[in-house]
Design a protein around this motif. Structure first.
Motif, PDB file in Angstrom:
ATOM      1  N   MET A 112      -4.524 -20.682 -19.169  1.00  0.00           N
ATOM      2  CA  MET A 112      -5.784 -20.307 -18.536  1.00  0.00           C
ATOM      3  C   MET A 112      -6.194 -18.886 -18.899  1.00  0.00           C
ATOM      4  N   LEU A 113      -5.247 -17.984 -18.999  1.00  0.00           N
ATOM      5  CA  LEU A 113      -5.568 -16.610 -19.381  1.00  0.00           C
ATOM      6  C   LEU A 113      -6.174 -16.560 -20.783  1.00  0.00           C
ATOM      7  N   SER A 114      -5.555 -17.282 -21.706  1.00  0.00           N
ATOM      8  CA  SER A 114      -6.013 -17.224 -23.090  1.00  0.00           C
ATOM      9  C   SER A 114      -7.321 -17.980 -23.287  1.00  0.00           C
ATOM     10  N   ARG A 115      -7.538 -19.062 -22.514  1.00  0.00           N
ATOM     11  CA  ARG A 115      -8.724 -19.886 -22.716  1.00  0.00           C
ATOM     12  C   ARG A 115      -9.940 -19.404 -21.937  1.00  0.00           C
ATOM     13  N   TYR A 116      -9.733 -18.665 -20.851  1.00  0.00           N
ATOM     14  CA  TYR A 116     -10.895 -18.270 -20.048  1.00  0.00           C
ATOM     15  C   TYR A 116     -10.788 -16.870 -19.469  1.00  0.00           C
ATOM     16  N   TRP A 117      -9.746 -16.597 -18.701  1.00  0.00           N
ATOM     17  CA  TRP A 117      -9.730 -15.397 -17.873  1.00  0.00           C
ATOM     18  C   TRP A 117      -9.685 -14.101 -18.662  1.00  0.00           C
ATOM     19  N   MET A 118      -8.947 -14.068 -19.788  1.00  0.00           N
ATOM     20  CA  MET A 118      -8.887 -12.829 -20.552  1.00  0.00           C
ATOM     21  C   MET A 118     -10.232 -12.513 -21.185  1.00  0.00           C
ATOM     22  N   GLY A 119     -10.915 -13.538 -21.680  1.00  0.00           N
ATOM     23  CA  GLY A 119     -12.250 -13.324 -22.234  1.00  0.00           C
ATOM     24  C   GLY A 119     -13.227 -12.858 -21.180  1.00  0.00           C
ATOM     25  N   LEU A 120     -13.138 -13.444 -19.974  1.00  0.00           N
ATOM     26  CA  LEU A 120     -14.011 -13.016 -18.879  1.00  0.00           C
ATOM     27  C   LEU A 120     -13.729 -11.564 -18.498  1.00  0.00           C
ATOM     28  N   PHE A 121     -12.444 -11.203 -18.414  1.00  0.00           N
ATOM     29  CA  PHE A 121     -12.081  -9.835 -18.063  1.00  0.00           C
ATOM     30  C   PHE A 121     -12.653  -8.842 -19.069  1.00  0.00           C
ATOM     31  N   TRP A 122     -12.473  -9.120 -20.353  1.00  0.00           N
ATOM     32  CA  TRP A 122     -12.960  -8.204 -21.378  1.00  0.00           C
ATOM     33  C   TRP A 122     -14.481  -8.145 -21.397  1.00  0.00           C
ATOM     34  N   THR A 213     -17.232 -16.392 -37.330  1.00  0.00           N
ATOM     35  CA  THR A 213     -16.350 -17.052 -38.291  1.00  0.00           C
ATOM     36  C   THR A 213     -16.280 -16.300 -39.611  1.00  0.00           C
ATOM     37  N   LEU A 214     -17.311 -15.499 -39.890  1.00  0.00           N
ATOM     38  CA  LEU A 214     -17.326 -14.696 -41.111  1.00  0.00           C
ATOM     39  C   LEU A 214     -16.617 -13.365 -40.926  1.00  0.00           C
ATOM     40  N   CYS A 215     -16.279 -13.030 -39.658  1.00  0.00           N
ATOM     41  CA  CYS A 215     -15.589 -11.771 -39.353  1.00  0.00           C
ATOM     42  C   CYS A 215     -14.209 -12.098 -38.785  1.00  0.00           C
ATOM     43  N   PRO A 216     -13.173 -12.051 -39.597  1.00  0.00           N
ATOM     44  CA  PRO A 216     -11.832 -12.401 -39.116  1.00  0.00           C
ATOM     45  C   PRO A 216     -11.398 -11.573 -37.906  1.00  0.00           C
ATOM     46  N   LEU A 217     -11.828 -10.319 -37.837  1.00  0.00           N
ATOM     47  CA  LEU A 217     -11.445  -9.476 -36.712  1.00  0.00           C
ATOM     48  C   LEU A 217     -12.006 -10.026 -35.409  1.00  0.00           C
ATOM     49  N   ILE A 218     -13.272 -10.417 -35.396  1.00  0.00           N
ATOM     50  CA  ILE A 218     -13.890 -10.970 -34.193  1.00  0.00           C
ATOM     51  C   ILE A 218     -13.207 -12.274 -33.801  1.00  0.00           C
ATOM     52  N   ALA A 219     -12.952 -13.138 -34.781  1.00  0.00           N
ATOM     53  CA  ALA A 219     -12.296 -14.415 -34.501  1.00  0.00           C
ATOM     54  C   ALA A 219     -10.902 -14.210 -33.932  1.00  0.00           C
ATOM     55  N   SER A 220     -10.183 -13.203 -34.424  1.00  0.00           N
ATOM     56  CA  SER A 220      -8.817 -12.967 -33.944  1.00  0.00           C
ATOM     57  C   SER A 220      -8.791 -12.429 -32.531  1.00  0.00           C
ATOM     58  N   LEU A 221      -9.885 -11.819 -32.073  1.00  0.00           N
ATOM     59  CA  LEU A 221      -9.932 -11.258 -30.729  1.00  0.00           C
ATOM     60  C   LEU A 221     -10.200 -12.315 -29.659  1.00  0.00           C
ATOM     61  N   LYS A 222     -10.622 -13.510 -30.054  1.00  0.00           N
ATOM     62  CA  LYS A 222     -11.079 -14.507 -29.105  1.00  0.00           C
ATOM     63  C   LYS A 222      -9.981 -14.907 -28.122  1.00  0.00           C
ATOM     64  N   PHE A 223      -8.775 -15.179 -28.622  1.00  0.00           N
ATOM     65  CA  PHE A 223      -7.701 -15.614 -27.751  1.00  0.00           C
ATOM     66  C   PHE A 223      -6.509 -14.664 -27.796  1.00  0.00           C
ATOM     67  N   SER A 224      -6.660 -13.503 -28.430  1.00  0.00           N
ATOM     68  CA  SER A 224      -5.502 -12.622 -28.621  1.00  0.00           C
ATOM     69  C   SER A 224      -5.184 -11.782 -27.400  1.00  0.00           C
ATOM     70  N   GLY A 225      -6.195 -11.502 -26.569  1.00  0.00           N
ATOM     71  CA  GLY A 225      -5.960 -10.614 -25.426  1.00  0.00           C
ATOM     72  C   GLY A 225      -5.938  -9.158 -25.802  1.00  0.00           C
ATOM     73  N   LEU A 226      -6.290  -8.843 -27.054  1.00  0.00           N
ATOM     74  CA  LEU A 226      -6.279  -7.447 -27.496  1.00  0.00           C
ATOM     75  C   LEU A 226      -7.449  -6.680 -26.904  1.00  0.00           C
TER      76      LEU A 226
END
Length: 226
Positions: A112-122, A213-226
């Motif tokens: 749940m953190l990786s799929r929703y809550w971390m993105g909401l927090f950020w 999808t054209l920016c690997p950095l943005i894509a990697s931030l989606k579920f990373s929690g960084l």
């Protein structure tokens, strides 16, 4: 099992309607506040807080529905009470939750953190930082931007969410700089910020996922929690 899947499917549809209705109401109230401020006495910060509360409520219902769905399936039921395996890497802010994730229900909490809550927090954190920064900037340079600019920027950030909100900020700044150049060359004078905010918002709202999808950095931030 069929009943469980049917209930989960119904809940998913209700959540989709809830999310869409909250977003539509938020946008409608923002537009009403901008176009007819005398008709809506509610201040912008309360509108933002109301939308945040709706997103948090959505996340709570989503977590409960996901848990019930997993618990009702014999194949996924063990995942509802197992701790997160030590072999799973925990990047960024996920490390703060390590004690929780190693306990019972840790695997589900991580999901749940990786799929929703971390993105909401950020997303909320970025909107808050923008609000504080722009308020401070307005106090130092009142002629640079208006209160409307600030709240449109915050509203756009809350709607776009993490990590595409980074693209929204970048797009708005690029459009604003281009607008400044065009206005300066053509007639001079002050350039309003809010048209750039609206253009940047619609660009990212419509094409943000494709651009990500054209920016690997943005894509990697989606579920990373960084």
């Amino acid at each position: 099992m069929l009943g469980t899947f049917s209930q989960a499917n119904m809940l998913a549809h209700l959540l989709a309607y809830w999310s869409t209705a909250c977003l539509a109401l938020y946008v409608l109230l923002i537009l009403l506040k901008v176009l007819q401020p005398n008709l809506l006495r509610l201040r912008f910060p309360w509108l933002h807080l109301g939308y945040i509360a709706a997103r948090v409520t959505y996340g709570g219902i989503l977590a409960v529905g996901q848990y019930i769905h997993w618990a009702g399936n014999p194949f996924t039921a063990p995942l509802t009470y197992l701790p997160l395996p030590d072999s799973v890497p925990l990047p960024g802010l996920f490390k703060l939750f390590t004690p929780l994730l190693l306990l019972r229900h840790g695997y589900f909490a991580h999901y749940m953190l990786s799929r929703y809550w971390m993105g909401l927090f950020w997303g909320i954190a970025v909107a808050l930082v923008l609000y504080v920064f722009l308020r401070a900037l307005r106090k130092m340079r009142p002629a640079l931007l208006s209160a409307l600019d600030i709240h449109l920027f915050v509203a756009g950030s809350l709607i776009i969410t993490w990590p595409n909100v980074l693209l929204f900020i970048l797009a708005t700044l690029l459009v604003f700089l281009l607008n400044v150049v065009v206005v300066t060359v053509s007639r001079g004078g002050r350039t309003a910020l809010y048209p750039s905010i609206l253009i940047g918002f619609f660009m990212v709202f419509i094409f943000g996922d494709y651009i990500a999808t054209l920016c690997p950095l943005i894509a990697s931030l989606k579920f990373s929690g960084l």
